[in-house]
Design an enzyme around this catalytic site. Structure first.
Site, mmCIF file in Angstrom:
data_model
loop_
_atom_site.group_PDB
_atom_site.id
_atom_site.type_symbol
_atom_site.label_atom_id
_atom_site.label_comp_id
_atom_site.label_asym_id
_atom_site.label_seq_id
_atom_site.Cartn_x
_atom_site.Cartn_y
_atom_site.Cartn_z
ATOM 1 N N ASP A 410 0.993 -1.273 0.152
ATOM 2 C CA ASP A 410 -0.011 -0.073 0.037
ATOM 3 C C ASP A 410 0.811 0.936 0.115
ATOM 4 O O ASP A 410 1.582 1.497 0.815
ATOM 5 C CB ASP A 410 -0.725 0.000 1.477
ATOM 6 N N ASP A 473 -10.987 4.378 -0.846
ATOM 7 C CA ASP A 473 -11.202 3.348 -0.205
ATOM 8 C C ASP A 473 -12.757 3.125 -0.337
ATOM 9 O O ASP A 473 -13.618 4.333 -0.152
ATOM 10 C CB ASP A 473 -10.832 3.526 1.302
HETATM 11 C C1 GAL Z 1 -5.539 2.524 3.140
HETATM 12 C C2 GAL Z 1 -5.998 1.372 2.092
HETATM 13 C C3 GAL Z 1 -6.981 0.553 3.000
HETATM 14 C C4 GAL Z 1 -6.336 0.100 4.171
HETATM 15 C C5 GAL Z 1 -5.796 1.149 5.001
HETATM 16 C C6 GAL Z 1 -4.804 0.843 5.902
HETATM 17 O O1 GAL Z 1 -4.634 3.137 2.132
HETATM 18 O O2 GAL Z 1 -6.446 1.791 0.988
HETATM 19 O O3 GAL Z 1 -7.472 -0.386 2.282
HETATM 20 O O4 GAL Z 1 -5.154 -0.962 3.820
HETATM 21 O O5 GAL Z 1 -4.672 1.901 3.995
HETATM 22 O O6 GAL Z 1 -4.147 1.732 6.640
#
Ligand code: GAL
Length: 663
Positions: A410, A473
């Site tokens: 990520d 998200d």
């Molecule tokens: C975001 C991601 C989410 C989750 C989150 C955790 O950037 O899109 O799915 O993983 O971080 O902090």
């Protein structure tokens, strides 16, 4: 005498009507408890816009009313003796400060009385004059104000119900929470005889440990068999686990079978040993949408155990993925010495909530499931935990050593070191981790997460990603889920076996992104739409609720093998949207066997609708005849030629069918 009586009656009549007029009271809607009103963004406010400004529509200001945001609902209980509702409705000027806002905003104001539409403003744009509303309320008991997004997403939809008031005679109208439709179950339980489920094709790399579980529904005890397995693999007849290592690349056509006291089922199963893994979209669970940073070892185990106990595992669900927050935060435990986030050799350390990663993955594997982990390419993750920046190889090795089978990588914290965001900058960290994963001797599904930047669908597969997030998200609202899901229409050509568009994880069951969970705010029909659409999209299916807390509705929703087959189809095609207007869409996915999975989606949130399509639109021979099977109900509907029209599809609901050639 007659004159006297008449005068007497006139006096009484005048008194009564005078009484009525005196008794009619005015209730301004801003006097109600507006915390009962929902808003698709921000919160509904009394006498202010959703952003907290004076209510203003096309330069006209209003001293009172309600400011909200699409999709927003305000439900009011009346006693049947209310007289009239009046208001001035429009898009608030506050969004016009942004040029995009002016362009995108469009709100449809609806007034619904006892389920009937009393007023519909049509799609209202920014900087158009407020429209007057005046509707009679005679006899109405349940009254709803709806600010809908006009079917084009909720962006900038700041909606004002200015000067909104009800004239009433009886008891004072009362704001109530929106009425939640009751869950209803569509899918019959699987029969006692064996039926093989899960993907019919599986890929692994030569020389890497192989793990696949043959899954089937049906009464237990059950035993499994396999014919034609490549050299190096063996099947455990009690568990259905196929393990070992295959050295030689190639496509192996095998047959797997499941047997119980009720019978025997067999199915062909293709094993492809080569460079590409993840030949069908991954199906499993991820901790983020439920637990957020409150995830810990016990919660992961409880879900894995429940994946087996609830029999989700028999339907092909296999990954148990830990998202953010399993690592340590710099300086969080010992600010004096500096909390070690890595050991002296640079190997990443878990925080106290994950005392023994090896034991946890052993537990998951022991159940016949696979394990997934999360990190990012930056110095820290999205939640500011230690991440892989300058430790990429060590981390990849550690994940392999711990026995992980899936990595979500990520972007987040990488922004602090990426410099710019040119295409090269966007690709660099993902290429690097790909190279590292290639050195660790384990098949690890590589999930690229950077929210769709740089049109990742165009290159995510080339740089070795097995799936890539296409959007930001998801949350458990219609606007978020439907906004993301229906936006995938143009990306269909980028999905292939081994490479999937990822519109984010499922928001069914209990979600919460932290310790406190709530039932998904999606209605039951919206949840049928969510799963149908994600299956048609060939999207990864990652359950985002604790499986040990799953109710019967959610379990039913996730265990319909005919629906899941649409997702797992070996062709790996993504459905195309072939028909679209502001209230309905039709999507079609041609399956490997030539049958057609077709989703009929009703985008109207308040009224059921019949949706039809002709064969030309579906790309079928006009004269051909097809058997139409309702996949959620697992029931044949009819045979159709040239055209098909659905029965009434509920608001925000779906009819998902599969057309089989009629012999
Ligand atoms: C975001 C991601 C989410 C989750 C989150 C955790 O950037 O899109 O799915 O993983 O971080 O902090």
């Amino acid at each position: 005498m007659v004159k006297q009586i008449l005068t007497g009656w006139l006096v009484i009549a005048a008194m009564v009507s005078g009484l009525d007029a005196q008794n009619t009271k005015t209730l301004w809607l801003d006097e109600l408890d507006v915390s009962n009103a929902t808003a698709g963004w921000g919160r509904t406010r009394a006498n202010k816009s959703v952003d907290g400004n004076v209510l203003t529509v096309n330069s006209q200001t209003f001293e009172r009313g309600i400011g909200t945001h699409a999709e927003g609902q305000f439900t009011i209980r009346l006693d049947g003796s209310a007289a009239v509702f009046t208001a001035m409705v429009g898009v608030d000027d506050e969004i016009a400060q942004s040029p995009n806002g002016r362009h995108y905003a469009s709100v449809t104001f609806l007034v619904i009385g006892d389920g009937k539409e009393l007023f519909n403003s049509g799609a209202m744009k920014a900087q158009t004059s407020a429209k007057p509303v005046s509707v009679k309320l005679d006899g109405i008991k349940l009254f709803r104000l709806i600010a809908s997004d006009s079917g084009d997403g909720i962006d900038y939809d700041h909606a004002d119900w200015a000067m909104a008031k009800i004239e009433y005679n009886g008891s004072r109208p009362e704001a109530i929470e929106p009425i939640k439709p009751k869950p209803y179950i569509l899918t019959p339980k699987p029969g006692p005889e064996p039926r093989i489920t899960g993907p019919a094709v599986f890929g692994a790399r030569p020389g890497n440990p192989f793990l696949f579980t043959v899954t089937a529904t049906g009464e237990r005890p059950m035993t499994f068999e396999a014919r034609g397995l490549p050299k190096g693999l063996a099947l455990d007849s009690q568990t259905g686990h196929i393990t070992g290592t295959v050295e030689k690349t190639g496509k192996y056509q095998t047959t797997v079978a499941a047997k119980n006291s009720r019978g025997r089922a067999e199915r062909s199963f293709t094993i492809v040993i080569g460079d590409t893994i993840c030949l069908t979209p991954p199906m499993g669970w991820n901790s983020w949408n439920c637990w957020g940073c409150a995830v810990d070892d016990a919660k992961v185990r409880a879900t894995a155990r429940a994946m087996a106990d609830t029999e989700l595992i028999h339907h092909g669900w296999s990954y148990i993925n830990i998202d953010d927050c399993w690592m340590r935060k710099r300086g969080s435990n010992d600010p004096v010495t500096g909390d070690p986030v890595r050991d002296k050799d640079g190997r990443i350390l878990c925080n106290d909530k994950f005392p023994d990663m090896n034991a946890l993955t052993d537990y998951i594997h022991g159940l016949g499931l696979k394990a997934g982990i999360y990190i990012g390419p930056g110095p820290t993750t999205c939640q500011n935990y230690e991440a892989s920046w300058q430790h990429e190889l060590l981390d990849a090795q550690q994940f392999a050593e711990w026995g992980f089978d899936y990595l979500k990588y990520d972007w987040c914290g990488y922004s602090s070191v990426s410099g710019n965001q040119t295409l090269e900058d966007l690709q660099r960290p993902y290429i690097l981790m790909r190279q590292m994963l290639d050195q660790v001797g384990r098949d690890i599904v590589y999930s690229v997460c950077q929210y769709g930047w740089g049109e990742v669908w165009k290159w995510g597969g080339q740089i070795g990603g097995n799936c890539w997030r296409t959007t930001g998200d998801i949350t458990d609202s219609w606007s978020s889920m439907a906004g993301i899901g229906f936006q995938q229409a143009d990306l269909y050509s980028y999905a292939h076996p081994g490479h999937w568009n990822d519109p984010d994880m499922l928001v069914v069951g209990k979600v919460g992104w932290g310790p406190n969970l709530h039932d998904s705010h999606l209605t039951p029909d919206e949840q049928y739409t969510h799963i149908s659409l994600w299956c048609l999209l060939s999207a990864p299916l990652l359950i985002g609720c604790p499986i040990e807390q799953m109710d019967e509705f959610t379990l039913n929703l996730l265990t319909n093998d005919e629906v899941l087959e649409v997702n797992q189809d070996p062709s790996g095609r993504q459905a195309r949207c072939v028909k679209k207007d502001s209230t309905a869409q039709v999507w079609v996915k041609t399956m490997e066997d030539g049958s057609q999975a077709v989703g009929f989606f009703n985008l109207n949130g308040f009224e059921a609708a019949a949706i039809s399509v002709n064969w030309q639109t579906l790309g079928l021979e006009p004269a051909s005849r097809w058997r139409v099977r309702d996949l959620w109900r697992q029931k044949d509907l009819e045979t159709a030629q040239g055209t098909f029209s659905t029965p009434q599809v509920p608001p925000h609901g779906v009819l998902l069918v599969r057309l089989f050639p009629h012999k």
